[in-house]
Scaffold this active site. Structure first.
Site, PDB file in Angstrom:
ATOM      1  N   SER A 255       0.837  -1.202   0.000  1.00  0.00           N
ATOM      2  CA  SER A 255       0.000   0.000   0.000  1.00  0.00           C
ATOM      3  C   SER A 255       0.863   1.239   0.000  1.00  0.00           C
ATOM      4  O   SER A 255       0.351   2.352  -0.119  1.00  0.00           O
ATOM      5  CB  SER A 255      -0.856   0.054   1.271  1.00  0.00           C
ATOM      6  OG  SER A 255      -1.479  -1.148   1.522  1.00  0.00           O
TER       7      SER A 255
ATOM      8  N   HIS B  97      -2.978  -4.545  -5.987  1.00  0.00           N
ATOM      9  CA  HIS B  97      -3.360  -4.082  -4.654  1.00  0.00           C
ATOM     10  C   HIS B  97      -4.788  -4.508  -4.335  1.00  0.00           C
ATOM     11  O   HIS B  97      -5.738  -4.004  -4.936  1.00  0.00           O
ATOM     12  CB  HIS B  97      -3.195  -2.557  -4.577  1.00  0.00           C
ATOM     13  CG  HIS B  97      -3.394  -2.015  -3.209  1.00  0.00           C
ATOM     14  ND1 HIS B  97      -4.019  -0.824  -2.958  1.00  0.00           N
ATOM     15  CD2 HIS B  97      -3.077  -2.526  -1.999  1.00  0.00           C
ATOM     16  CE1 HIS B  97      -4.063  -0.623  -1.659  1.00  0.00           C
ATOM     17  NE2 HIS B  97      -3.501  -1.643  -1.061  1.00  0.00           N
TER      18      HIS B  97
ATOM     19  N   ASN C 166      -6.133   4.636  -1.691  1.00  0.00           N
ATOM     20  CA  ASN C 166      -5.559   5.109  -0.427  1.00  0.00           C
ATOM     21  C   ASN C 166      -5.222   6.601  -0.462  1.00  0.00           C
ATOM     22  O   ASN C 166      -5.234   7.262   0.579  1.00  0.00           O
ATOM     23  CB  ASN C 166      -4.313   4.303  -0.065  1.00  0.00           C
ATOM     24  CG  ASN C 166      -4.685   2.980   0.573  1.00  0.00           C
ATOM     25  OD1 ASN C 166      -5.786   2.836   1.098  1.00  0.00           O
ATOM     26  ND2 ASN C 166      -3.788   2.020   0.532  1.00  0.00           N
TER      27      ASN C 166
HETATM   28  N1  CAA Z   1     -14.524 -13.683   4.572  1.00  0.00           N
HETATM   29  C1  CAA Z   1     -15.563 -14.107   3.828  1.00  0.00           C
HETATM   30  N2  CAA Z   1     -16.773 -13.485   3.799  1.00  0.00           N
HETATM   31  C2  CAA Z   1     -16.910 -12.408   4.589  1.00  0.00           C
HETATM   32  C3  CAA Z   1     -15.851 -11.912   5.398  1.00  0.00           C
HETATM   33  C4  CAA Z   1     -14.621 -12.594   5.374  1.00  0.00           C
HETATM   34  N3  CAA Z   1     -13.568 -12.215   6.098  1.00  0.00           N
HETATM   35  N4  CAA Z   1     -16.298 -10.815   6.045  1.00  0.00           N
HETATM   36  C5  CAA Z   1     -17.565 -10.611   5.664  1.00  0.00           C
HETATM   37  N5  CAA Z   1     -17.940 -11.582   4.775  1.00  0.00           N
HETATM   38  C6  CAA Z   1     -19.223 -11.666   4.040  1.00  0.00           C
HETATM   39  C7  CAA Z   1     -20.339 -12.156   4.926  1.00  0.00           C
HETATM   40  O1  CAA Z   1     -20.534 -13.563   4.772  1.00  0.00           O
HETATM   41  C8  CAA Z   1     -21.528 -11.373   4.398  1.00  0.00           C
HETATM   42  O2  CAA Z   1     -22.092 -12.011   3.279  1.00  0.00           O
HETATM   43  P1  CAA Z   1     -23.699 -11.945   3.047  1.00  0.00           P
HETATM   44  O3  CAA Z   1     -24.083 -10.496   3.115  1.00  0.00           O
HETATM   45  O4  CAA Z   1     -23.911 -12.516   1.692  1.00  0.00           O
HETATM   46  O5  CAA Z   1     -24.254 -12.753   4.165  1.00  0.00           O
HETATM   47  C9  CAA Z   1     -20.944 -10.069   3.893  1.00  0.00           C
HETATM   48  O6  CAA Z   1     -19.556 -10.312   3.670  1.00  0.00           O
HETATM   49  C10 CAA Z   1     -21.116  -8.929   4.866  1.00  0.00           C
HETATM   50  O7  CAA Z   1     -20.590  -9.321   6.125  1.00  0.00           O
HETATM   51  P2  CAA Z   1     -21.332  -9.133   7.506  1.00  0.00           P
HETATM   52  O8  CAA Z   1     -22.812  -9.095   7.274  1.00  0.00           O
HETATM   53  O9  CAA Z   1     -20.810 -10.101   8.497  1.00  0.00           O
HETATM   54  O10 CAA Z   1     -20.828  -7.752   8.086  1.00  0.00           O
HETATM   55  P3  CAA Z   1     -20.853  -6.348   7.401  1.00  0.00           P
HETATM   56  O11 CAA Z   1     -22.075  -6.128   6.611  1.00  0.00           O
HETATM   57  O12 CAA Z   1     -20.496  -5.396   8.495  1.00  0.00           O
HETATM   58  O13 CAA Z   1     -19.618  -6.414   6.402  1.00  0.00           O
HETATM   59  C11 CAA Z   1     -17.389  -5.853   5.927  1.00  0.00           C
HETATM   60  C12 CAA Z   1     -18.300  -6.570   6.874  1.00  0.00           C
HETATM   61  C13 CAA Z   1     -17.407  -6.562   4.567  1.00  0.00           C
HETATM   62  C14 CAA Z   1     -15.970  -5.893   6.504  1.00  0.00           C
HETATM   63  C15 CAA Z   1     -17.923  -4.396   5.777  1.00  0.00           C
HETATM   64  O14 CAA Z   1     -18.018  -3.833   7.037  1.00  0.00           O
HETATM   65  C16 CAA Z   1     -17.058  -3.533   4.900  1.00  0.00           C
HETATM   66  O15 CAA Z   1     -17.094  -3.609   3.678  1.00  0.00           O
HETATM   67  N6  CAA Z   1     -16.239  -2.656   5.534  1.00  0.00           N
HETATM   68  C17 CAA Z   1     -15.380  -1.719   4.830  1.00  0.00           C
HETATM   69  C18 CAA Z   1     -14.138  -2.437   4.408  1.00  0.00           C
HETATM   70  C19 CAA Z   1     -13.208  -1.528   3.650  1.00  0.00           C
HETATM   71  O16 CAA Z   1     -13.418  -0.347   3.418  1.00  0.00           O
HETATM   72  N7  CAA Z   1     -12.083  -2.125   3.233  1.00  0.00           N
HETATM   73  C20 CAA Z   1     -11.068  -1.435   2.508  1.00  0.00           C
HETATM   74  C21 CAA Z   1      -9.933  -1.163   3.422  1.00  0.00           C
HETATM   75  S1  CAA Z   1      -8.610  -0.355   2.543  1.00  0.00           S
HETATM   76  C22 CAA Z   1      -7.616  -1.632   2.129  1.00  0.00           C
HETATM   77  O17 CAA Z   1      -7.796  -2.758   2.414  1.00  0.00           O
HETATM   78  C23 CAA Z   1      -6.428  -1.300   1.321  1.00  0.00           C
HETATM   79  C24 CAA Z   1      -5.259  -0.755   2.023  1.00  0.00           C
HETATM   80  O18 CAA Z   1      -4.206  -0.744   1.398  1.00  0.00           O
HETATM   81  C25 CAA Z   1      -5.260  -0.098   3.303  1.00  0.00           C
END
Ligand code: CAA
Length: 273
Positions: free
Chosen positions: A106, A127, A178
């Site tokens: 990143s 990424h 980012n």
């Molecule tokens: N593995 C597999 N499936 C997963 C999972 C995992 N680790 N986490 C969540 N899921 C699936 C769940 O099974 C669920 O599926 P369904 O809706 O079909 O049932 C779905 O994803 C949503 O999960 P939850 O209902 O349990 O919880 P949620 O709605 O709060 O979602 C989340 C969790 C996907 C983490 C959501 O909160 C989210 O998208 N958060 C933001 C994440 C984000 O912005 N990430 C980018 C970060 S920046 C980066 O990574 C790059 C960097 O360089 C810094």
């Protein structure tokens, strides 16, 4: 991130060798993938057969030499430029016929990872986003030395083999996402640090008021505070924008080992999860 990338590759039918720094990390990585696959099964995204097949395609090792003969490699080690450059020199020697050698960094410029190796044209950024099994995006980052053919092969792998959706970015600090996201997260840390609002209210504000899936402090914990710090430093080094300066609280938390979810505590406590 490495476990998530390995899981997605194995689920897509790719034989994967995961190289970890020690046997404990290898055990933890396998456990994290099993847990995530279980979640996929519970959510109806993965069948029991596909779960078993994915686990069969994964081999864990602590010896880099076990990569020999691989078609490609994706690096996701700590955000440390020296460690990454050292690893890329070894990867280029070990995999002279690889289609591409990718970094999930990143914060480190892709050009710096290729420079100093004998095949800088094979080095590219792929990424991914956390959680990798859930988020569809992959940024493809071409350095000024990356060959078009390398980029095409990496894109084909991300889109056709893994089923991800790609955007292209120049090799500028933060890439596209980012460069936009990190100043926002740092603003939230500053807001919390100054007592402007509680961490819960900052997070609830963005979830309830802007429909973000999670608030900025919880998202910082998910990303890892050490990664947030590393990206903020690389953004500041490149753009000199005060919005990218890490707040003192972030520095102190990283020094204290409070790295977010992965260490059990960051802005929130995850020790009982
Ligand atoms: N593995 C597999 N499936 C997963 C999972 C995992 N680790 N986490 C969540 N899921 C699936 C769940 O099974 C669920 O599926 P369904 O809706 O079909 O049932 C779905 O994803 C949503 O999960 P939850 O209902 O349990 O919880 P949620 O709605 O709060 O979602 C989340 C969790 C996907 C983490 C959501 O909160 C989210 O998208 N958060 C933001 C994440 C984000 O912005 N990430 C980018 C970060 S920046 C980066 O990574 C790059 C960097 O360089 C810094």
């Amino acid at each position: 991130m490495g476990s998530g990338i390995a899981e997605v590759c194995a689920r897509s039918g790719v034989d994967v060798t995961v190289i970890e720094v020690d046997p404990d990390r290898a055990t933890a990585s396998r456990a994290a993938i099993e847990k995530s696959l279980d979640r996929g099964v519970r959510g109806g995204h993965v069948s029991e057969e596909d779960r078993a097949a994915a686990l069969d395609r994964l081999v864990f090792s602590t010896s880099l030499e076990d990569l020999e003969g691989a078609d490609a490699a994706i690096e996701a080690i700590i955000e440390d430029e020296t460690a990454k450059r050292d690893l890329f020199r070894k990867l280029v020697d070990l995999l002279p016929d690889a289609q591409f050698l990718a970094s999930n960094t990143s914060s480190v410029p892709i050009m710096k990872l290729g420079a100093g190796t004998s095949q800088p044209h094979k080095v590219i950024g792929l990424h991914f986003f956390n959680p990798v099994p859930v988020l569809p995006l992959v940024e493809i980052v071409h350095s000024i030395m990356t060959a078009d053919e390398t980029a095409e092969r990496a894109r084909e792998f991300a889109e056709q083999t893994l089923g991800k959706q790609c955007i292209d970015s120049q090799d500028r600090a933060g890439f596209v996402v980012n460069a936009l996201l990190i100043p926002y997260l740092l603003s939230a840390v500053r807001m919390y640090e100054s007592g402007f609002a509680s961490r819960e209210d900052i997070d609830r504000g963005m979830v309830l008021g802007c429909a973000h899936p999670m608030g900025p402090l919880r998202l910082s914990d998910l990303i890892g505070l050490d990664t947030l710090l590393a990206v903020s430093e690389s953004l500041y080094e490149e753009f000199r924008d005060p919005a990218s300066v890490a707040p003192a609280l972030l520095n102190r938390m990283v020094e204290a080992g409070l790295l977010g979810r992965k260490s059990g505590r960051g802005f929130y406590d995850y020790s009982k999860n």
